[in-house]
Design a protein around this motif. Structure first.
Motif, PDB file in Angstrom:
ATOM      1  N   GLY A 104       0.815  -1.212   0.000  1.00  0.00           N
ATOM      2  CA  GLY A 104       0.000   0.000   0.000  1.00  0.00           C
ATOM      3  C   GLY A 104       0.845   1.257   0.000  1.00  0.00           C
ATOM      4  N   ALA A 105       1.881   1.271   0.826  1.00  0.00           N
ATOM      5  CA  ALA A 105       2.751   2.444   0.916  1.00  0.00           C
ATOM      6  C   ALA A 105       3.468   2.693  -0.412  1.00  0.00           C
ATOM      7  N   ALA A 106       3.897   1.611  -1.076  1.00  0.00           N
ATOM      8  CA  ALA A 106       4.557   1.758  -2.378  1.00  0.00           C
ATOM      9  C   ALA A 106       3.587   2.340  -3.401  1.00  0.00           C
ATOM     10  N   ASN A 107       2.338   1.881  -3.361  1.00  0.00           N
ATOM     11  CA  ASN A 107       1.326   2.415  -4.273  1.00  0.00           C
ATOM     12  C   ASN A 107       1.032   3.887  -3.978  1.00  0.00           C
ATOM     13  N   TYR A 108       0.945   4.226  -2.695  1.00  0.00           N
ATOM     14  CA  TYR A 108       0.690   5.622  -2.334  1.00  0.00           C
ATOM     15  C   TYR A 108       1.833   6.517  -2.818  1.00  0.00           C
ATOM     16  N   THR A 109       3.055   6.015  -2.760  1.00  0.00           N
ATOM     17  CA  THR A 109       4.213   6.792  -3.221  1.00  0.00           C
ATOM     18  C   THR A 109       4.051   7.191  -4.689  1.00  0.00           C
TER      19      THR A 109
END
Length: 199
Positions: free
Chosen positions: A12-17
């Motif tokens: 999720g964090a990678a996608n948000y980035t």
């Protein structure tokens, strides 16, 4: 399991980035938005509010899809933005569509379509069972997205409070451990996992 939760949070964090980096580039080249300075500022403000709102959900994205109008696509290319996650919005043959970028956030049972800017920009909540595989469907246009069975939420005064409550009713909840819900770079509201935003 705890391991699966941590892995999902990393994804999720990678996608948000990807989403946040797109916002950064658009903000830097905000002259693409409108002719007048006040219109540019309004668009910048709209986009920034989307960025901070969705930062509260950054661990929850199972996948993300970014669709931009041709003008934005050209600017991103010229700015040497990483384009491997950026697609051009499809063109509808029947209507003239406003310019806005769209992010599709995969939350499992639902896809959220967030329109970045413009007077008609809304958050659309689409059940996957009603829409097929939106995360891979080719040639998606704004008209396509708006014609799908969905619920929508506007971006009026204090929309963040209402939108958080609207999503929570559908079991789309902010990141685990959040006690302060980010509204802007300098402003947060208190948050309780069962009660939502406290204000």
């Amino acid at each position: 399991s705890d391991l699966k939760s941590r892995l999902n949070a990393l994804i999720g964090a990678a996608n948000y980035t990807l989403f946040s980096e797109l916002v950064d580039t658009l903000m830097k080249y905000s002259s693409i938005f409108q002719e007048t300075r006040s219109s540019q500022n309004r668009c910048r403000n709209q986009i920034n509010k989307r960025r901070y709102f969705w930062s509260n959900y950054s661990d929850r994205f199972e996948a993300i899809r970014i669709l931009v109008p041709p003008r934005s696509y050209q600017v991103l290319e010229q700015a040497h933005h990483a384009m491997n996650h950026i697609e051009k919005l499809g063109v509808s043959g029947t209507t003239t569509e406003e310019e806005t970028e769209v992010c599709l956030f995969d939350f499992g049972d639902y896809v959220v379509a967030e329109m970045f800017r413009g007077p008609r920009s809304k958050t659309y909540l689409i059940k996957k069972v009603d829409a097929g595989d939106l995360m891979s469907q080719q040639n998606l246009s704004l008209s396509n997205l708006r014609s799908l069975p969905s619920e929508s939420h506007g971006h009026g005064y204090r929309w963040q409070n209402d939108c958080e409550r609207w999503l929570r009713k559908r079991n789309i909840i902010p990141n685990a451990g959040i006690t302060r819900f980010k509204i802007s770079a300098t402003f947060h509201l208190s948050y309780h996992p069962q009660q939502g935003i406290l204000s």
